[in-house]
Design a protein around this motif. Structure first.
Motif, PDB file in Angstrom:
ATOM      1  N   GLU A  11     -80.063 -38.913 -12.087  1.00 56.88           N
ATOM      2  CA  GLU A  11     -80.706 -39.742 -10.880  1.00 56.88           C
ATOM      3  C   GLU A  11     -82.126 -39.249 -10.990  1.00 56.88           C
ATOM      4  O   GLU A  11     -83.267 -38.718 -11.778  1.00 56.88           O
ATOM      5  CB  GLU A  11     -80.721 -38.912  -9.992  1.00 56.88           C
ATOM      6  CG  GLU A  11     -79.076 -39.203  -9.297  1.00 56.88           C
ATOM      7  CD  GLU A  11     -79.034 -38.074  -8.520  1.00 56.88           C
ATOM      8  OE1 GLU A  11     -80.445 -37.889  -7.518  1.00 56.88           O
ATOM      9  OE2 GLU A  11     -78.178 -38.677  -7.123  1.00 56.88           O
ATOM     10  N   SER A  12     -82.811 -39.564 -12.728  1.00 57.96           N
ATOM     11  CA  SER A  12     -84.045 -39.933 -13.788  1.00 57.96           C
ATOM     12  C   SER A  12     -84.915 -40.945 -14.191  1.00 57.96           C
ATOM     13  O   SER A  12     -83.750 -41.870 -14.263  1.00 57.96           O
ATOM     14  CB  SER A  12     -84.172 -38.949 -14.647  1.00 57.96           C
ATOM     15  OG  SER A  12     -82.949 -39.359 -16.211  1.00 57.96           O
ATOM     16  N   CYS A  13     -85.872 -41.021 -14.330  1.00 58.00           N
ATOM     17  CA  CYS A  13     -86.247 -42.314 -14.763  1.00 58.00           C
ATOM     18  C   CYS A  13     -87.051 -41.890 -16.052  1.00 58.00           C
ATOM     19  O   CYS A  13     -87.877 -41.193 -16.182  1.00 58.00           O
ATOM     20  CB  CYS A  13     -87.603 -42.794 -13.725  1.00 58.00           C
ATOM     21  SG  CYS A  13     -87.297 -43.505 -12.237  1.00 58.00           S
ATOM     22  N   GLU A  14     -87.093 -43.220 -16.634  1.00 57.63           N
ATOM     23  CA  GLU A  14     -88.007 -43.014 -18.399  1.00 57.63           C
ATOM     24  C   GLU A  14     -89.268 -44.599 -18.119  1.00 57.63           C
ATOM     25  O   GLU A  14     -88.262 -45.311 -18.431  1.00 57.63           O
ATOM     26  CB  GLU A  14     -87.114 -42.723 -19.652  1.00 57.63           C
ATOM     27  CG  GLU A  14     -86.269 -41.407 -19.596  1.00 57.63           C
ATOM     28  CD  GLU A  14     -85.465 -41.350 -20.685  1.00 57.63           C
ATOM     29  OE1 GLU A  14     -85.975 -42.205 -21.614  1.00 57.63           O
ATOM     30  OE2 GLU A  14     -84.304 -40.932 -20.274  1.00 57.63           O
ATOM     31  N   ILE A  15     -89.379 -44.120 -19.012  1.00 57.17           N
ATOM     32  CA  ILE A  15     -90.333 -45.164 -19.822  1.00 57.17           C
ATOM     33  C   ILE A  15     -90.212 -46.071 -21.231  1.00 57.17           C
ATOM     34  O   ILE A  15     -89.591 -45.301 -21.632  1.00 57.17           O
ATOM     35  CB  ILE A  15     -91.648 -45.440 -19.187  1.00 57.17           C
ATOM     36  CG1 ILE A  15     -92.785 -45.259 -18.217  1.00 57.17           C
ATOM     37  CG2 ILE A  15     -92.300 -46.107 -20.142  1.00 57.17           C
ATOM     38  CD1 ILE A  15     -94.360 -44.693 -17.841  1.00 57.17           C
ATOM     39  N   MET A  16     -89.693 -46.910 -21.186  1.00 55.30           N
ATOM     40  CA  MET A  16     -89.420 -47.654 -22.527  1.00 55.30           C
ATOM     41  C   MET A  16     -90.856 -48.589 -22.448  1.00 55.30           C
ATOM     42  O   MET A  16     -91.106 -49.424 -21.844  1.00 55.30           O
ATOM     43  CB  MET A  16     -87.747 -48.281 -22.371  1.00 55.30           C
ATOM     44  CG  MET A  16     -87.394 -49.187 -23.430  1.00 55.30           C
ATOM     45  SD  MET A  16     -85.433 -49.487 -23.116  1.00 55.30           S
ATOM     46  CE  MET A  16     -84.921 -47.929 -23.276  1.00 55.30           C
TER      47      MET A  16
END
Length: 85
Positions: A11-16
């Motif tokens: 339940e986490s977001c990352e930027i690619m």
């Protein structure tokens, strides 16, 4: 100018990062073309980004593969082609 990646198990977001060549030219593409669509999918086990520019009846498609998942400098431009409706 980036892809937002959501990990459902954590339940986490990352930027690619998108391909650097594409990121540098995004503003100039926006000035030249009325509509630009982006599609992200998996193809041949690799993350794939497709950019489609629409100008009247002309469509320009550019396909990028991320050769090593999560490594921004592994984006490789595979093909660019035009299609008239």
């Amino acid at each position: 100018k980036a892809i937002l990646k959501f990990d459902m198990s954590k339940e986490s977001c990352e930027i690619m990062e998108v391909p650097s060549m594409l990121k540098e030219n995004l503003s100039s593409y926006a000035l030249m073309t009325p509509v630009t669509d982006f599609y992200v999918l998996e193809s041949k086990g690799m993350l794939t980004l497709i950019r489609c520019n629409y100008v009247d009846i002309l469509r320009t498609y550019t396909v990028w593969h991320m050769k090593e998942y999560g490594v921004a400098n592994s984006w490789t431009k595979m093909i660019e082609f035009e299609y008239n409706l």
